[in-house]
Design a protein around this motif. Structure first.
Motif, mmCIF file in Angstrom:
data_model
loop_
_atom_site.group_PDB
_atom_site.id
_atom_site.type_symbol
_atom_site.label_atom_id
_atom_site.label_comp_id
_atom_site.label_asym_id
_atom_site.label_seq_id
_atom_site.Cartn_x
_atom_site.Cartn_y
_atom_site.Cartn_z
ATOM 1 N N LEU A 1 42.002 40.360 41.505
ATOM 2 C CA LEU A 1 43.443 40.506 41.334
ATOM 3 C C LEU A 1 43.712 41.918 40.823
ATOM 4 N N ILE A 2 44.558 42.644 41.540
ATOM 5 C CA ILE A 2 44.918 43.998 41.107
ATOM 6 C C ILE A 2 46.330 43.942 40.530
ATOM 7 N N ILE A 3 46.436 44.241 39.252
ATOM 8 C CA ILE A 3 47.711 44.168 38.540
ATOM 9 C C ILE A 3 48.156 45.577 38.180
ATOM 10 N N GLY A 4 49.429 45.842 38.381
ATOM 11 C CA GLY A 4 50.003 47.103 37.946
ATOM 12 C C GLY A 4 50.954 46.823 36.790
ATOM 13 N N TYR B 1 38.398 32.272 30.504
ATOM 14 C CA TYR B 1 38.518 31.055 31.303
ATOM 15 C C TYR B 1 37.980 31.254 32.720
ATOM 16 N N TYR B 2 38.280 32.411 33.296
ATOM 17 C CA TYR B 2 37.989 32.627 34.718
ATOM 18 C C TYR B 2 37.093 33.857 34.886
ATOM 19 N N LYS B 3 35.824 33.679 34.576
ATOM 20 C CA LYS B 3 34.887 34.801 34.590
ATOM 21 C C LYS B 3 34.578 35.293 35.999
ATOM 22 N N ASP B 4 34.839 34.458 37.013
ATOM 23 C CA ASP B 4 34.554 34.861 38.392
ATOM 24 C C ASP B 4 35.748 35.534 39.068
ATOM 25 N N ILE B 5 36.841 35.708 38.328
ATOM 26 C CA ILE B 5 37.990 36.442 38.858
ATOM 27 C C ILE B 5 37.952 37.845 38.278
ATOM 28 N N LYS B 6 37.809 38.823 39.127
ATOM 29 C CA LYS B 6 37.766 40.208 38.691
ATOM 30 C C LYS B 6 39.185 40.776 38.670
ATOM 31 N N ILE B 7 39.536 41.427 37.572
ATOM 32 C CA ILE B 7 40.878 41.996 37.450
ATOM 33 C C ILE B 7 40.774 43.508 37.314
ATOM 34 N N GLU B 8 41.591 44.189 38.101
ATOM 35 C CA GLU B 8 41.727 45.638 37.985
ATOM 36 C C GLU B 8 43.156 45.925 37.534
ATOM 37 N N LEU C 1 45.661 32.942 43.513
ATOM 38 C CA LEU C 1 45.240 33.739 42.361
ATOM 39 C C LEU C 1 46.450 34.266 41.590
ATOM 40 N N ILE C 2 47.453 34.734 42.329
ATOM 41 C CA ILE C 2 48.669 35.233 41.677
ATOM 42 C C ILE C 2 49.366 34.102 40.935
#
Length: 291
Positions: free
Chosen positions: A93-96, A116-123, A282-283
């Motif tokens: 998930l890419i968040i601005g 909670y969600y270690k397999d979701i990568k956030i940028e 994901l969003i």
């Protein structure tokens, strides 16, 4: 699962407005009032005091709000822990986020989300409101969180978190602990955020409503972040309008102070900003978690 009456109370207490709570909850104002009255009857105590056009929590209301926060968090944690048993969430998930949100509000949320969600990568990409809007329009981010007031037909906006912008100065400023009038602003040396900043936009609009043109104020300098402005204030007699979220530590440590302006306040909401249309799972997951 959060008890609906408690949710109504929590919303009113957070917004300190029956009108704003009714808009956020999509129910009528009389319905909001009815829920609050039912809670007051149940616990045998008044929850809000009305002062003029504003309301504030009573001591009983403050106690209930503190426990309502804990209950809300317990329900949230329970729901997310149960959801993890039967679901596997993976992806990126890419968040601005605009500068204030990225520096002072999101880190705690992102840390909890990651636990909670270690397999979701956030940028996380950071910029002012104008920059974040452009990145979303160009689909370089999945969602944005902004502080600006202008809204575009390209996007869908959802309320994220209330905020207040206050006039700040160093704690030993000659005008510390004094109440100013709006006209006094013309006599002050001011620091503002850069053009394109959502905070600057809010300040300009609220002052304009009071017939104060920001261009007529003595702007010593425009700086690109709240951190730069805070550090500048510590070494000068200047003042600046800053989000209360950015100066909590400085207020606690008594290095900055809030200067009161008679009959004037700047309240706003931070917003999620999304491209119109169906959102990815994901969003949706992140929105539910952050809310």
């Amino acid at each position: 699962m959060f008890d609906y009456r408690l949710k109504v109370f929590h919303t009113v207490a957070t917004r300190l407005s029956f009108t704003k709570a009714s808009e956020e909850l999509h129910i009528s104002q009389p319905a909001v009032t009815k829920h609050i009255k039912e809670i007051e009857n149940q616990i045998g105590a008044k929850l809000f005091d009305r002062k003029g056009t504003s309301i504030q929590l009573t001591q009983s209301g403050k106690i209930l709000f503190e426990h309502a926060e804990k209950i809300r968090n317990i329900y949230r944690d329970m729901e997310f822990e149960i959801s993890q048993i039967n679901q596997q969430h993976k992806g990126k998930l890419i968040i601005g986020a605009s500068t204030t949100v990225a520096q002072y509000i999101l880190p705690e949320i992102l840390a909890k989300f990651n636990s909670y969600y270690k397999d979701i990568k956030i940028e996380l990409l950071t910029g002012n409101t104008e920059t974040i809007s452009t990145l979303l329009k160009e689909e370089k981010i999945d969602l944005g969180i902004i502080e600006g007031e202008s809204q575009s037909s390209y996007f869908e906006y959802k309320t994220f978190k209330p905020d207040e912008i206050v006039l700040a100065a160093k704690s030993d400023h000659p005008l510390a602990h004094k109440t100013l009038s709006l006209k006094d602003l013309y006599q002050l040396d001011m620091i503002f955020r850069e053009q394109g900043s959502g905070t600057l936009e809010f300040i300009q609009n609220r002052l304009k409503e009071k017939e104060i043109n920001i261009g007529d104020l003595n702007t010593v300098m425009q700086l690109g972040s709240s951190e730069s402005i805070k550090n500048y204030l510590l070494h000068s007699e200047c003042m600046a309008f800053l989000s209360i979220s950015t100066i909590l530590n400085e207020l606690k440590n008594n290095v900055l102070t809030v200067i009161d302006i008679k009959n004037f306040s700047i309240e706003r909401d931070f917003h999620f900003i999304l491209l119109k249309g169906e959102q990815s799972e994901l969003i949706k997951l992140f929105l539910r978690f952050a809310e």
